[in-house]
Design a protein around this motif. Sequence first.
Motif, PDB file in Angstrom:
ATOM      1  N   ILE A  14       5.206   2.900  27.109  1.00  0.00           N
ATOM      2  CA  ILE A  14       3.852   2.570  27.571  1.00  0.00           C
ATOM      3  C   ILE A  14       3.654   3.073  28.997  1.00  0.00           C
ATOM      4  O   ILE A  14       2.591   3.589  29.351  1.00  0.00           O
ATOM      5  CB  ILE A  14       3.602   1.051  27.498  1.00  0.00           C
ATOM      6  N   ILE A  15       4.687   2.917  29.823  1.00  0.00           N
ATOM      7  CA  ILE A  15       4.605   3.395  31.208  1.00  0.00           C
ATOM      8  C   ILE A  15       4.347   4.891  31.250  1.00  0.00           C
ATOM      9  O   ILE A  15       3.480   5.360  31.985  1.00  0.00           O
ATOM     10  CB  ILE A  15       5.907   3.049  31.971  1.00  0.00           C
ATOM     11  N   ARG A  16       5.109   5.664  30.452  1.00  0.00           N
ATOM     12  CA  ARG A  16       4.915   7.118  30.430  1.00  0.00           C
ATOM     13  C   ARG A  16       3.504   7.474  29.982  1.00  0.00           C
ATOM     14  O   ARG A  16       2.850   8.347  30.572  1.00  0.00           O
ATOM     15  CB  ARG A  16       5.943   7.763  29.499  1.00  0.00           C
ATOM     16  N   LEU A  17       3.022   6.803  28.940  1.00  0.00           N
ATOM     17  CA  LEU A  17       1.675   7.062  28.426  1.00  0.00           C
ATOM     18  C   LEU A  17       0.615   6.775  29.478  1.00  0.00           C
ATOM     19  O   LEU A  17      -0.298   7.584  29.704  1.00  0.00           O
ATOM     20  CB  LEU A  17       1.432   6.203  27.185  1.00  0.00           C
ATOM     21  N   LEU A  18       0.737   5.629  30.137  1.00  0.00           N
ATOM     22  CA  LEU A  18      -0.266   5.240  31.129  1.00  0.00           C
ATOM     23  C   LEU A  18      -0.233   6.143  32.358  1.00  0.00           C
ATOM     24  O   LEU A  18      -1.283   6.481  32.911  1.00  0.00           O
ATOM     25  CB  LEU A  18      -0.060   3.780  31.537  1.00  0.00           C
ATOM     26  N   LYS A  19       0.956   6.532  32.790  1.00  0.00           N
ATOM     27  CA  LYS A  19       1.052   7.436  33.945  1.00  0.00           C
ATOM     28  C   LYS A  19       0.293   8.731  33.693  1.00  0.00           C
ATOM     29  O   LYS A  19      -0.482   9.194  34.540  1.00  0.00           O
ATOM     30  CB  LYS A  19       2.524   7.741  34.246  1.00  0.00           C
ATOM     31  N   VAL A  20       0.521   9.329  32.523  1.00  0.00           N
ATOM     32  CA  VAL A  20      -0.136  10.595  32.190  1.00  0.00           C
ATOM     33  C   VAL A  20      -1.642  10.403  32.063  1.00  0.00           C
ATOM     34  O   VAL A  20      -2.433  11.176  32.608  1.00  0.00           O
ATOM     35  CB  VAL A  20       0.436  11.172  30.873  1.00  0.00           C
ATOM     36  N   ALA A  21      -2.054   9.344  31.344  1.00  0.00           N
ATOM     37  CA  ALA A  21      -3.476   9.112  31.121  1.00  0.00           C
ATOM     38  C   ALA A  21      -4.226   8.819  32.423  1.00  0.00           C
ATOM     39  O   ALA A  21      -5.319   9.342  32.650  1.00  0.00           O
ATOM     40  CB  ALA A  21      -3.658   7.949  30.142  1.00  0.00           C
ATOM     41  N   ASP A  48      -7.165  -1.043  43.242  1.00  0.00           N
ATOM     42  CA  ASP A  48      -8.555  -1.253  42.828  1.00  0.00           C
ATOM     43  C   ASP A  48      -8.643  -1.965  41.485  1.00  0.00           C
ATOM     44  O   ASP A  48      -9.695  -2.543  41.153  1.00  0.00           O
ATOM     45  CB  ASP A  48      -9.270   0.094  42.750  1.00  0.00           C
ATOM     46  N   LEU A  49      -7.563  -1.925  40.707  1.00  0.00           N
ATOM     47  CA  LEU A  49      -7.553  -2.562  39.389  1.00  0.00           C
ATOM     48  C   LEU A  49      -6.100  -2.772  38.970  1.00  0.00           C
ATOM     49  O   LEU A  49      -5.217  -2.008  39.369  1.00  0.00           O
ATOM     50  CB  LEU A  49      -8.301  -1.706  38.360  1.00  0.00           C
ATOM     51  N   ILE A  50      -5.855  -3.799  38.145  1.00  0.00           N
ATOM     52  CA  ILE A  50      -4.510  -4.077  37.655  1.00  0.00           C
ATOM     53  C   ILE A  50      -4.497  -4.040  36.135  1.00  0.00           C
ATOM     54  O   ILE A  50      -5.349  -4.676  35.482  1.00  0.00           O
ATOM     55  CB  ILE A  50      -4.012  -5.452  38.134  1.00  0.00           C
ATOM     56  N   LEU A  51      -3.542  -3.300  35.563  1.00  0.00           N
ATOM     57  CA  LEU A  51      -3.249  -3.361  34.136  1.00  0.00           C
ATOM     58  C   LEU A  51      -2.003  -4.223  33.995  1.00  0.00           C
ATOM     59  O   LEU A  51      -0.941  -3.876  34.514  1.00  0.00           O
ATOM     60  CB  LEU A  51      -3.002  -1.962  33.564  1.00  0.00           C
ATOM     61  N   LEU A  52      -2.119  -5.349  33.318  1.00  0.00           N
ATOM     62  CA  LEU A  52      -1.056  -6.354  33.335  1.00  0.00           C
ATOM     63  C   LEU A  52      -0.564  -6.707  31.932  1.00  0.00           C
ATOM     64  O   LEU A  52      -1.355  -7.129  31.077  1.00  0.00           O
ATOM     65  CB  LEU A  52      -1.579  -7.626  34.022  1.00  0.00           C
ATOM     66  N   ASP A  53       0.731  -6.536  31.725  1.00  0.00           N
ATOM     67  CA  ASP A  53       1.363  -6.984  30.486  1.00  0.00           C
ATOM     68  C   ASP A  53       1.711  -8.467  30.639  1.00  0.00           C
ATOM     69  O   ASP A  53       1.984  -8.937  31.742  1.00  0.00           O
ATOM     70  CB  ASP A  53       2.632  -6.154  30.233  1.00  0.00           C
ATOM     71  N   ILE A 106      -5.869   5.034  23.850  1.00  0.00           N
ATOM     72  CA  ILE A 106      -5.884   5.332  25.280  1.00  0.00           C
ATOM     73  C   ILE A 106      -7.282   5.658  25.783  1.00  0.00           C
ATOM     74  O   ILE A 106      -7.650   5.305  26.904  1.00  0.00           O
ATOM     75  CB  ILE A 106      -4.889   6.481  25.617  1.00  0.00           C
ATOM     76  N   GLY A 107      -8.098   6.297  24.943  1.00  0.00           N
ATOM     77  CA  GLY A 107      -9.468   6.605  25.349  1.00  0.00           C
ATOM     78  C   GLY A 107     -10.283   5.347  25.557  1.00  0.00           C
ATOM     79  O   GLY A 107     -11.075   5.244  26.504  1.00  0.00           O
ATOM     80  N   GLU A 108     -10.083   4.370  24.671  1.00  0.00           N
ATOM     81  CA  GLU A 108     -10.798   3.102  24.803  1.00  0.00           C
ATOM     82  C   GLU A 108     -10.348   2.363  26.062  1.00  0.00           C
ATOM     83  O   GLU A 108     -11.167   1.784  26.779  1.00  0.00           O
ATOM     84  CB  GLU A 108     -10.548   2.225  23.580  1.00  0.00           C
ATOM     85  N   LEU A 109      -9.042   2.393  26.342  1.00  0.00           N
ATOM     86  CA  LEU A 109      -8.542   1.727  27.543  1.00  0.00           C
ATOM     87  C   LEU A 109      -9.129   2.351  28.795  1.00  0.00           C
ATOM     88  O   LEU A 109      -9.534   1.643  29.727  1.00  0.00           O
ATOM     89  CB  LEU A 109      -7.018   1.787  27.596  1.00  0.00           C
ATOM     90  N   MET A 110      -9.198   3.688  28.849  1.00  0.00           N
ATOM     91  CA  MET A 110      -9.794   4.350  30.014  1.00  0.00           C
ATOM     92  C   MET A 110     -11.261   3.951  30.178  1.00  0.00           C
ATOM     93  O   MET A 110     -11.751   3.752  31.297  1.00  0.00           O
ATOM     94  CB  MET A 110      -9.670   5.869  29.873  1.00  0.00           C
ATOM     95  N   ALA A 111     -11.970   3.808  29.054  1.00  0.00           N
ATOM     96  CA  ALA A 111     -13.367   3.388  29.110  1.00  0.00           C
ATOM     97  C   ALA A 111     -13.480   1.965  29.654  1.00  0.00           C
ATOM     98  O   ALA A 111     -14.365   1.660  30.459  1.00  0.00           O
ATOM     99  CB  ALA A 111     -13.997   3.474  27.722  1.00  0.00           C
ATOM    100  N   ARG A 112     -12.571   1.097  29.236  1.00  0.00           N
ATOM    101  CA  ARG A 112     -12.588  -0.285  29.720  1.00  0.00           C
ATOM    102  C   ARG A 112     -12.279  -0.342  31.216  1.00  0.00           C
ATOM    103  O   ARG A 112     -12.819  -1.188  31.937  1.00  0.00           O
ATOM    104  CB  ARG A 112     -11.598  -1.136  28.927  1.00  0.00           C
ATOM    105  N   ILE A 113     -11.414   0.545  31.678  1.00  0.00           N
ATOM    106  CA  ILE A 113     -11.124   0.631  33.111  1.00  0.00           C
ATOM    107  C   ILE A 113     -12.384   1.027  33.875  1.00  0.00           C
ATOM    108  O   ILE A 113     -12.721   0.431  34.905  1.00  0.00           O
ATOM    109  CB  ILE A 113      -9.985   1.631  33.382  1.00  0.00           C
TER     110      ILE A 113
END
Length: 227
Positions: A14-21, A48-53, A106-113
């Motif tokens: 997940i970390i690798r995916l999020l870093k790239v995205a 500016d924002l936190i993604l939290l597991d 990942i596209g939906e997550l970026m939109a939510r961000i």
Amino acid sequence: MDKTILVVEDDPSIIRLLKVALKTNGYNALVVEKGVEGIASFLSQKPDLILLDLGLPDIDGMEVLQQVRAISSVPIIIVSARGRENEKVEALDNGADDYVTKPFNIGELMARIRVALRKHPQIKNEEVFVCKDLKVDFEKYQITLNGEPVHFTPNEFKILKLLIEHRGKVLTHKFIQENVWGYQSEDVYQSLRVYMAALRRKIEKDTSNPEYIITEVGIGYRFVEGD
């Protein structure tokens, strides 16, 4: 874009995916794998924002959410494998702005961000708002009335902040719900009325004749314009 996203996540894939995205979408990514490190990074880096597991190796992500929300209104999106409805409700009640269940698009997550960042514009030259006897410190996440601290919930602070940012304008029930909770409830705005009544009891001298938050019957609410 110079926005920094703090990722609190311990899954390497997940970390690798999020870093790239995040990099692809123009964000600076700051990654930590433990909850305590997440709190420390938030305090030192001011993201500016936190993604939290929620499932972290040291402390539960819900505790991280509560500690950060106690001192800041920074946008927080929960990204967790826990998909039970009660956990989503608990996270939202504790001040999370959104909840995304793994596996995610990942596209939906970026939109939510993007949506979360739009809902929390940076308050320039107005970290502290003063109107009559009311003082709201957005940066320190504090409300005082006549110099005395006012105790409030995360959602009460978000409602007041939204009203102040749009002061002088009538905000509809739907607009407030969608910008505070991220969705429109099906309870005919009863939850919003309960929150608004509680907020008024804390900041208004006379709730039947409010100085700050005016009810526009059948439409919504308006924060008074001017000091």
